[in-house]
Structures are given as C-alpha cells and as structure tokens.
Design a protein around this motif. Structure first.
Motif, short mmCIF file in Angstrom:
data_model
loop_
_atom_site.label_atom_id
_atom_site.label_comp_id
_atom_site.label_asym_id
_atom_site.label_seq_id
_atom_site.Cartn_x
_atom_site.Cartn_y
_atom_site.Cartn_z
N SER A 97 0.83 -1.32 -0.01
CA SER A 97 -0.13 -0.08 -0.01
C SER A 97 1.04 1.36 -0.02
CB SER A 97 -1.01 0.05 1.25
OG SER A 97 -0.15 0.02 2.74
N ALA A 98 1.92 1.48 0.64
CA ALA A 98 2.87 2.54 0.84
C ALA A 98 3.68 2.63 -0.37
CB ALA A 98 4.01 2.25 2.05
N ILE A 99 3.86 1.59 -1.01
CA ILE A 99 4.76 1.79 -2.28
C ILE A 99 3.92 1.98 -3.35
CG2 ILE A 99 6.09 0.26 -4.07
CD1 ILE A 99 7.16 -1.30 -1.76
N GLU A 100 2.42 1.61 -3.48
CA GLU A 100 1.69 2.05 -4.55
C GLU A 100 1.23 3.41 -4.25
OE1 GLU A 100 -2.40 0.33 -6.46
OE2 GLU A 100 -2.01 -0.56 -4.74
N GLU A 101 0.93 3.90 -3.19
CA GLU A 101 0.88 5.24 -2.95
C GLU A 101 1.89 6.26 -3.26
OE1 GLU A 101 -1.52 8.44 -2.09
OE2 GLU A 101 -2.25 6.49 -1.98
N PHE A 102 3.12 5.76 -3.11
CA PHE A 102 4.39 6.38 -3.59
C PHE A 102 4.09 6.68 -5.16
CE2 PHE A 102 8.97 6.02 -4.74
CZ PHE A 102 9.56 7.14 -4.07
N VAL A 103 3.93 5.49 -5.80
CA VAL A 103 3.66 5.73 -7.25
C VAL A 103 2.74 6.64 -7.58
CG1 VAL A 103 3.31 4.10 -9.23
CG2 VAL A 103 4.77 3.31 -7.74
N LYS A 104 1.58 6.58 -6.88
CA LYS A 104 0.48 7.35 -7.46
C LYS A 104 0.62 8.85 -7.33
CE LYS A 104 -3.51 3.89 -6.28
NZ LYS A 104 -4.52 3.70 -5.33
N GLU A 105 1.23 9.03 -5.94
CA GLU A 105 1.70 10.40 -5.96
C GLU A 105 2.50 11.19 -7.10
OE1 GLU A 105 3.71 10.67 -2.20
OE2 GLU A 105 1.53 10.35 -0.78
N ALA A 106 3.14 10.32 -7.50
CA ALA A 106 4.35 10.59 -8.66
C ALA A 106 3.67 10.62 -9.80
CB ALA A 106 5.41 9.76 -8.86
N ILE A 107 2.55 9.87 -10.26
CA ILE A 107 1.83 10.02 -11.58
C ILE A 107 1.00 11.21 -11.86
CG2 ILE A 107 0.01 8.77 -12.95
CD1 ILE A 107 1.01 6.05 -11.64
#
Length: 107
Positions: A97-107
């Motif tokens: 969940s944290a890695i996915e959020e990290f990715v989503k914030e950058a997109i």
C-alpha cells in the motif's frame, strides 16, 4: 523476472537520466532480504501502472558509482525520476500500500 528489467549503469543513463518518462528505480542487492520482499510488489505495480511509469532495478553491488551519484545509502531504495532527475525517494522495505501510494503521488 517479469516486467521489471534489471539495468546496468549505461542503461541507467539511457533509460532513466536521458528519458522524459516517469521511472521508478529499485536500488537493490541479491543479498538484501528486504529487497527480495518488495520485488513481487514492484512486479505487480509494473503491470498495473505499465502505461504510466517504468519500473527498473539496478544492482547496488555492481554499480556503486550510480549509488554514490544519487546518495543512496540504504537498500532497498526506491527513487522516482521525472524528466531524468530524482523526484521522490523511499528507503527500506515498505508494504504494498505504501509503495503503491508512492507511485500514485508521482503519476
């Protein structure tokens, strides 16, 4: 390995530093337990977000000069590059969940 390509220092320059695409780099080592823990998560995210972000891995032991250039001191380090420059960094194993959020914030 799947969708996440392991790149070398020359490919890093070409596929990360000289590329305008959004790229997440996983700085890892074969001996690193936490690196192995997040590898399946990165594979899943590379499939889910393949049209929005590239995900690649760089072996820390084989390419220490790249780690030195970007100040990578711990493994795993996840670094998102935008327009060839570092944009965001996370150090250490994280839940999906944290890695996915990290990715989503950058997109």
């Amino acid at each position: 390995m799947g969708n996440v390509a392991v790149i070398n220092a020359d490919e890093f320059a070409q596929k990360v530093e000289n590329d305008k695409e959004l790229t997440l780099v996983d700085f890892y080592a074969d001996w690193c337990g936490p690196c192995k823990m997040i590898a399946p998560v990165l594979e899943q995210l590379s499939e889910t977000y393949s049209d929005q972000i590239n995900i690649v891995k760089l072996d820390a032991d084989a390419h220490p000069e790249v780690l030195a250039k970007y100040g990578v001191r711990g493994l795993p380090t996840l670094m998102i590059f935008k327009d060839g420059a570092p944009h965001a960094t996370k150090v250490g194993a994280q839940p999906k969940s944290a890695i996915e959020e990290f990715v989503k914030e950058a997109i």
